[in-house]
Design a protein around this motif. Sequence first.
Motif, PDB file in Angstrom:
ATOM      1  N   GLU A  85      77.381  94.240 -29.669  1.00  0.00           N
ATOM      2  CA  GLU A  85      76.638  93.074 -28.945  1.00  0.00           C
ATOM      3  C   GLU A  85      75.189  93.533 -28.673  1.00  0.00           C
ATOM      4  OE1 GLU A  85      76.535  90.479 -24.765  1.00  0.00           O
ATOM      5  OE2 GLU A  85      78.393  91.188 -25.710  1.00  0.00           O
ATOM      6  N   HIS A  86      74.954  94.835 -28.289  1.00  0.00           N
ATOM      7  CA  HIS A  86      73.827  95.649 -27.695  1.00  0.00           C
ATOM      8  C   HIS A  86      72.933  95.549 -28.812  1.00  0.00           C
ATOM      9  CE1 HIS A  86      74.462  96.083 -23.493  1.00  0.00           C
ATOM     10  NE2 HIS A  86      75.582  96.582 -23.639  1.00  0.00           N
ATOM     11  N   MET A  87      73.449  95.996 -30.130  1.00  0.00           N
ATOM     12  CA  MET A  87      72.899  96.400 -31.337  1.00  0.00           C
ATOM     13  C   MET A  87      72.243  95.070 -31.758  1.00  0.00           C
ATOM     14  SD  MET A  87      74.902  99.299 -33.107  1.00  0.00           S
ATOM     15  CE  MET A  87      76.645  98.792 -32.786  1.00  0.00           C
ATOM     16  N   ALA A  88      72.942  93.848 -31.812  1.00  0.00           N
ATOM     17  CA  ALA A  88      72.457  92.765 -32.314  1.00  0.00           C
ATOM     18  C   ALA A  88      71.306  92.291 -31.323  1.00  0.00           C
ATOM     19  CB  ALA A  88      73.623  91.790 -32.385  1.00  0.00           C
ATOM     20  N   GLN A  89      71.239  92.563 -30.103  1.00  0.00           N
ATOM     21  CA  GLN A  89      70.261  91.992 -29.155  1.00  0.00           C
ATOM     22  C   GLN A  89      68.916  92.889 -29.583  1.00  0.00           C
ATOM     23  OE1 GLN A  89      71.837  92.631 -25.338  1.00  0.00           O
ATOM     24  NE2 GLN A  89      72.853  90.763 -25.273  1.00  0.00           N
ATOM     25  N   ALA A  90      69.138  94.257 -29.867  1.00  0.00           N
ATOM     26  CA  ALA A  90      67.974  95.132 -30.060  1.00  0.00           C
ATOM     27  C   ALA A  90      67.411  94.603 -31.606  1.00  0.00           C
ATOM     28  CB  ALA A  90      68.498  96.671 -30.100  1.00  0.00           C
ATOM     29  N   ALA A  91      68.234  94.267 -32.327  1.00  0.00           N
ATOM     30  CA  ALA A  91      67.759  93.838 -33.724  1.00  0.00           C
ATOM     31  C   ALA A  91      66.967  92.722 -33.476  1.00  0.00           C
ATOM     32  CB  ALA A  91      68.917  93.725 -34.611  1.00  0.00           C
ATOM     33  N   GLY A  92      67.424  91.693 -32.638  1.00  0.00           N
ATOM     34  CA  GLY A  92      66.551  90.554 -32.572  1.00  0.00           C
ATOM     35  C   GLY A  92      65.281  90.656 -31.875  1.00  0.00           C
ATOM     36  N   LEU A  93      65.079  91.859 -31.064  1.00  0.00           N
ATOM     37  CA  LEU A  93      63.789  92.051 -30.625  1.00  0.00           C
ATOM     38  C   LEU A  93      62.881  92.843 -31.671  1.00  0.00           C
ATOM     39  CD1 LEU A  93      64.605  93.000 -26.996  1.00  0.00           C
ATOM     40  CD2 LEU A  93      63.508  91.331 -27.548  1.00  0.00           C
ATOM     41  N   ALA A  94      63.368  93.471 -32.469  1.00  0.00           N
ATOM     42  CA  ALA A  94      62.601  94.321 -33.521  1.00  0.00           C
ATOM     43  C   ALA A  94      62.266  93.554 -34.635  1.00  0.00           C
ATOM     44  CB  ALA A  94      63.383  95.642 -33.579  1.00  0.00           C
ATOM     45  N   GLU A  95      61.108  94.117 -35.075  1.00  0.00           N
ATOM     46  CA  GLU A  95      60.765  93.560 -36.299  1.00  0.00           C
ATOM     47  C   GLU A  95      61.616  94.167 -37.512  1.00  0.00           C
ATOM     48  OE1 GLU A  95      57.775  91.147 -36.873  1.00  0.00           O
ATOM     49  OE2 GLU A  95      58.701  91.051 -34.724  1.00  0.00           O
ATOM     50  N   SER A  96      61.906  95.335 -37.302  1.00  0.00           N
ATOM     51  CA  SER A  96      62.783  96.086 -38.323  1.00  0.00           C
ATOM     52  C   SER A  96      63.406  97.286 -37.529  1.00  0.00           C
ATOM     53  CB  SER A  96      62.070  96.710 -39.585  1.00  0.00           C
ATOM     54  OG  SER A  96      60.896  97.524 -39.372  1.00  0.00           O
ATOM     55  N   PHE A  97      64.441  98.106 -38.287  1.00  0.00           N
ATOM     56  CA  PHE A  97      64.837  99.356 -37.561  1.00  0.00           C
ATOM     57  C   PHE A  97      65.608 100.021 -38.524  1.00  0.00           C
ATOM     58  CE2 PHE A  97      67.722  95.405 -37.153  1.00  0.00           C
ATOM     59  CZ  PHE A  97      69.018  96.192 -37.596  1.00  0.00           C
ATOM     60  N   ASP A  98      65.713 101.352 -38.525  1.00  0.00           N
ATOM     61  CA  ASP A  98      66.064 102.266 -39.771  1.00  0.00           C
ATOM     62  C   ASP A  98      66.959 103.321 -39.165  1.00  0.00           C
ATOM     63  OD1 ASP A  98      66.538 103.359 -42.015  1.00  0.00           O
ATOM     64  OD2 ASP A  98      64.329 104.368 -41.920  1.00  0.00           O
ATOM     65  N   PRO A  99      68.085 103.158 -38.723  1.00  0.00           N
ATOM     66  CA  PRO A  99      69.110 104.150 -38.155  1.00  0.00           C
ATOM     67  C   PRO A  99      69.512 105.049 -39.383  1.00  0.00           C
ATOM     68  CG  PRO A  99      70.332 102.173 -38.479  1.00  0.00           C
ATOM     69  CD  PRO A  99      68.857 101.762 -38.879  1.00  0.00           C
ATOM     70  N   ARG A 100      69.682 106.208 -38.950  1.00  0.00           N
ATOM     71  CA  ARG A 100      70.058 107.103 -39.859  1.00  0.00           C
ATOM     72  C   ARG A 100      70.792 108.617 -39.292  1.00  0.00           C
ATOM     73  NH1 ARG A 100      67.262 106.790 -45.555  1.00  0.00           N
ATOM     74  NH2 ARG A 100      66.242 104.893 -45.151  1.00  0.00           N
ATOM     75  N   ILE A 101      71.809 109.032 -39.730  1.00  0.00           N
ATOM     76  CA  ILE A 101      72.423 110.088 -39.180  1.00  0.00           C
ATOM     77  C   ILE A 101      71.754 111.469 -39.716  1.00  0.00           C
ATOM     78  CG2 ILE A 101      74.490 111.582 -39.023  1.00  0.00           C
ATOM     79  CD1 ILE A 101      74.558 109.305 -37.276  1.00  0.00           C
ATOM     80  N   TYR A 102      71.371 112.416 -39.018  1.00  0.00           N
ATOM     81  CA  TYR A 102      70.786 113.611 -39.348  1.00  0.00           C
ATOM     82  C   TYR A 102      71.562 114.963 -38.890  1.00  0.00           C
ATOM     83  CZ  TYR A 102      66.451 110.666 -40.135  1.00  0.00           C
ATOM     84  OH  TYR A 102      65.644 109.906 -40.884  1.00  0.00           O
TER      85      TYR A 102
END
Length: 115
Positions: A85-102
């Motif tokens: 739910e939190h991730m969906a809200q963040a995605a709604g505020l952002a123009e784009s996002f790029d999560p990656r594991i390093y």
Amino acid sequence: MTRTTKIEAGRGIATLINVFTVLPERQAELVALLSRATEETMRGRPGFLSANLHASADGERVVNYAQWESEAHFRAMLADPAAREHMAQAAGLAESFDPRIYAVESVHRATGAPS
């Protein structure tokens, strides 16, 4: 035990770096949402170690630098409905996002700096 961000090569942890592109007028709102999500949901998840939120000076980016004990712990968090739910809200505020594991491969400090 207080867990803080410790950046070391070969530590064997999963580092999430998620770069959000955001309209400058929404940057503070996105930072507040991610901070709230971390406090309310992520901190209590098994394997969570730390999270750090960075806001670019130009207002166009927010970077979430988070550490998890393992990638499996991070992936398990992704299945949590509250986290989703939190991730969906963040995605709604952002123009784009790029999560990656390093994995941290190399760390450099100034000469004479404490380690």
